[in-house]
Enzyme design. Sequence first.
Site, PDB file in Angstrom:
ATOM      1  N   GLU A  50      -9.806  -1.348   5.089  1.00 52.13           N
ATOM      2  CA  GLU A  50     -10.485  -0.979   6.332  1.00 52.13           C
ATOM      3  C   GLU A  50     -11.802  -1.742   6.496  1.00 52.13           C
ATOM      4  O   GLU A  50     -12.333  -2.294   5.532  1.00 52.13           O
ATOM      5  CB  GLU A  50     -10.742   0.534   6.325  1.00 52.13           C
ATOM      6  CG  GLU A  50      -9.471   1.391   6.311  1.00 52.13           C
ATOM      7  CD  GLU A  50      -8.744   1.433   7.666  1.00 52.13           C
ATOM      8  OE1 GLU A  50      -8.855   0.475   8.452  1.00 52.13           O
ATOM      9  OE2 GLU A  50      -8.043   2.437   7.917  1.00 52.13           O
ATOM     10  N   ASP A  86       0.824  -1.204   0.000  1.00 50.15           N
ATOM     11  CA  ASP A  86       0.000   0.000   0.000  1.00 50.15           C
ATOM     12  C   ASP A  86       0.864   1.262   0.000  1.00 50.15           C
ATOM     13  O   ASP A  86       2.084   1.189   0.138  1.00 50.15           O
ATOM     14  CB  ASP A  86      -0.956  -0.005   1.204  1.00 50.15           C
ATOM     15  CG  ASP A  86      -0.257  -0.392   2.517  1.00 50.15           C
ATOM     16  OD1 ASP A  86       0.987  -0.412   2.551  1.00 50.15           O
ATOM     17  OD2 ASP A  86      -0.952  -0.669   3.498  1.00 50.15           O
ATOM     18  N   HIS A 104      -7.531  -4.255  10.048  1.00 48.13           N
ATOM     19  CA  HIS A 104      -7.245  -4.032   8.628  1.00 48.13           C
ATOM     20  C   HIS A 104      -5.956  -4.737   8.220  1.00 48.13           C
ATOM     21  O   HIS A 104      -5.055  -4.966   9.042  1.00 48.13           O
ATOM     22  CB  HIS A 104      -7.231  -2.542   8.265  1.00 48.13           C
ATOM     23  CG  HIS A 104      -6.040  -1.752   8.694  1.00 48.13           C
ATOM     24  ND1 HIS A 104      -6.119  -0.710   9.589  1.00 48.13           N
ATOM     25  CD2 HIS A 104      -4.736  -1.823   8.331  1.00 48.13           C
ATOM     26  CE1 HIS A 104      -4.917  -0.182   9.750  1.00 48.13           C
ATOM     27  NE2 HIS A 104      -4.057  -0.849   9.010  1.00 48.13           N
ATOM     28  N   ASP A 115      -7.716  -2.314  14.136  1.00 49.06           N
ATOM     29  CA  ASP A 115      -9.124  -2.503  13.755  1.00 49.06           C
ATOM     30  C   ASP A 115      -9.289  -3.682  12.784  1.00 49.06           C
ATOM     31  O   ASP A 115     -10.329  -3.833  12.153  1.00 49.06           O
ATOM     32  CB  ASP A 115      -9.703  -1.217  13.135  1.00 49.06           C
ATOM     33  CG  ASP A 115      -9.013  -0.810  11.835  1.00 49.06           C
ATOM     34  OD1 ASP A 115      -8.056  -1.495  11.399  1.00 49.06           O
ATOM     35  OD2 ASP A 115      -9.429   0.199  11.230  1.00 49.06           O
TER      36      ASP A 115
HETATM   37  C1  GLP Z   1      -0.488   0.344   8.584  1.00 44.71           C
HETATM   38  C2  GLP Z   1      -0.120  -0.461   7.354  1.00 44.71           C
HETATM   39  C3  GLP Z   1      -0.375  -1.933   7.541  1.00 44.71           C
HETATM   40  C4  GLP Z   1       0.189  -2.359   8.880  1.00 44.71           C
HETATM   41  C5  GLP Z   1      -0.552  -1.674   9.982  1.00 44.71           C
HETATM   42  C6  GLP Z   1       0.002  -2.004  11.362  1.00 44.71           C
HETATM   43  O1  GLP Z   1      -1.722   0.928   8.555  1.00 44.71           O
HETATM   44  N1  GLP Z   1      -0.783  -0.007   6.175  1.00 44.71           N
HETATM   45  O2  GLP Z   1       0.212  -2.653   6.478  1.00 44.71           O
HETATM   46  O3  GLP Z   1       0.036  -3.759   9.019  1.00 44.71           O
HETATM   47  O4  GLP Z   1      -0.455  -0.280   9.823  1.00 44.71           O
HETATM   48  O5  GLP Z   1       1.116  -1.224  11.642  1.00 44.71           O
HETATM   49  P1  GLP Z   1       2.131  -1.494  12.808  1.00 44.71           P
HETATM   50  O6  GLP Z   1       2.874  -2.721  12.409  1.00 44.71           O
HETATM   51  O7  GLP Z   1       3.004  -0.303  12.880  1.00 44.71           O
HETATM   52  O8  GLP Z   1       1.307  -1.707  14.027  1.00 44.71           O
END
Ligand code: GLP
Length: 257
Positions: free
Chosen positions: A145, A67, A140, A138
């Site tokens: 989302e 992404d 995702h 959440d």
């Molecule tokens: C972001 C990314 C995801 C990631 C998520 C969790 O929103 N787009 O790919 O898995 O956050 O992030 P973190 O690993 O920093 O908790």
Amino acid sequence: MQIGIFENAEQAGQKAAEMIAQVVGDNPQAILGVATGSTPDPLYAQLRSWHKDGKLDLSACQAYALDEYVGIAVDHPERYRNVLLKNLVWENATGLKAENLHTLDGNSTDLAQAAQSYDSEIQALGGVDIQILGIGSDGHIAFNEPGGSLTSRTHIEVLTEQTRKDNARFFNDDIDQVPTHCLTQGMGTIMSAKAIVLLATGAGKAQAVKQLCEGAVSAFWPATILQMHNNVTVLVDEAAASKLELKEYYCERWSKL
Ligand code: GLP
């Protein structure tokens, strides 16, 4: 779905790194699906360390990001392309070449077209060989989302306030600096990966992990669609595993596999 529970985030990351090394060992030209967020940091650190010691080389691999934020400055350190360049490419980190790191163009003048052509590339490959994933609090995955299609392809998404709050720590703790839109691989795109390794660490992920592993498949918790994939490994630390009802069984099964 196999669930491995580790004492800490480093051990979970180490296991994920071993799984990548195995795929690359079998096929040096493997196509990797790479995630951002802070969760994969120990995994990437391990890959860099093995590369430094001459034990791993990603120079013939291709990598596809999940992404990208829309409208983020090209030189912003939180632009996901820059995060991945830093983790895997710059200073010969893992051998992965910049031209082999494929990312979505969040500054394209035609975002829908950028999403579609990126998706077509992955589709033409028949999906990546191994996809690394984190998970949002959440539920995702990438930036899919709650409430989205569980079979979506790469598309433009609007971030939830929860995700923007969670990610504000990367933007001077100021939610207003967090972009509101992004491009993301869809759940259908992600599900086309041949193997999936999801990492989740910390108590903040316990509820999402509970839903991912034990909840009903639902667009409310997008990660639950991974239950329908036949090669998913979930690697968590004790804190992220704390709400799992069948924790003891998962540990027993993991030890006997
Ligand atoms: C972001 C990314 C995801 C990631 C998520 C969790 O929103 N787009 O790919 O898995 O956050 O992030 P973190 O690993 O920093 O908790």
